[in-house]
Write an enzyme that holds these catalytic residues in place. Structure first.
Site, PDB file in Angstrom:
ATOM      1  N   CYS A 198       0.862  -1.186   0.000  1.00  0.00           N
ATOM      2  CA  CYS A 198       0.000   0.000   0.000  1.00  0.00           C
ATOM      3  C   CYS A 198       0.898   1.236   0.000  1.00  0.00           C
ATOM      4  O   CYS A 198       2.041   1.171  -0.449  1.00  0.00           O
ATOM      5  CB  CYS A 198      -0.984  -0.013   1.169  1.00  0.00           C
ATOM      6  SG  CYS A 198      -0.234   0.214   2.793  1.00  0.00           S
ATOM      7  N   HIS A 199       0.417   2.350   0.535  1.00  0.00           N
ATOM      8  CA  HIS A 199       1.198   3.587   0.526  1.00  0.00           C
ATOM      9  C   HIS A 199       2.327   3.551   1.552  1.00  0.00           C
ATOM     10  O   HIS A 199       3.492   3.757   1.218  1.00  0.00           O
ATOM     11  CB  HIS A 199       0.268   4.783   0.778  1.00  0.00           C
ATOM     12  CG  HIS A 199       0.936   6.106   0.608  1.00  0.00           C
ATOM     13  ND1 HIS A 199       0.369   7.262   1.061  1.00  0.00           N
ATOM     14  CD2 HIS A 199       2.111   6.477   0.049  1.00  0.00           C
ATOM     15  CE1 HIS A 199       1.169   8.280   0.785  1.00  0.00           C
ATOM     16  NE2 HIS A 199       2.230   7.830   0.166  1.00  0.00           N
TER      17      HIS A 199
END
Length: 113
Positions: A71-72
Site C-alpha cells: 500500500c502507501h
C-alpha cells in the site's frame, strides 16, 4: 504468521518461494494512488485490488500462492495481510513502508505522494 519485508527484501522473499509457484504482489491502494505511483513487476505478478474490494474479490486470489501486500506506507497492506491469513492463506507478507519506502529504497523514479 505474517512476514514483514522491506522493498529491498522482496527479491529475496520471492526467491524463497517453493514449488515453482510465482509469488504475487497485491497492491491494495485505491485506483488514483496506483495511477499516481506504480511499480513494474519483475519476478512476480502484480495484481491491484483496492483494500475495500478484497472481501468480495477473495476468490480471485489463490490461498496457496505466496502473496506480498503493498500500500502507501504499509498499514492498509498489513490489515489485508492479516485478513488473508485469517482466511487460510498460507504465505502472506507485508511490504513494510509501502510504495513510499519502495521509492526511497529501490526506485526513486516512483513518485512519492
Amino acid at each position: 504468521m505474517i512476514t514483514h519485508i522491506s522493498p529491498k527484501q522482496l527479491a529475496e522473499w520471492i526467491a524463497g518461494a517453493t514449488d515453482g509457484i510465482r509469488p504475487l504482489v497485491l497492491d491494495v491502494r485505491e485506483k488514483w494512488e496506483q495511477q499516481t505511483a506504480s511499480i513494474a513487476p519483475a519476478d512476480f505478478e502484480l495484481v491491484a485490488i483496492p483494500m475495500g474490494e478484497i472481501p468480495q474479490r477473495l476468490a480471485e486470489l489463490d490461498p496457496a500462492r505466496p502473496i506480498a501486500c503493498l500500500c502507501h506506507h504499509g498499514m492498509r497492506s498489513l490489515r489485508v495481510a492479516g485478513f488473508l491469513e485469517s482466511q487460510g492463506f498460507e504465505s502472506v507478507a507485508n511490504i513494510t513502508g509501502g510504495i513510499d519506502a519502495w521509492s526511497a529504497e529501490l526506485d526513486p523514479a516512483v513518485p512519492r505522494y
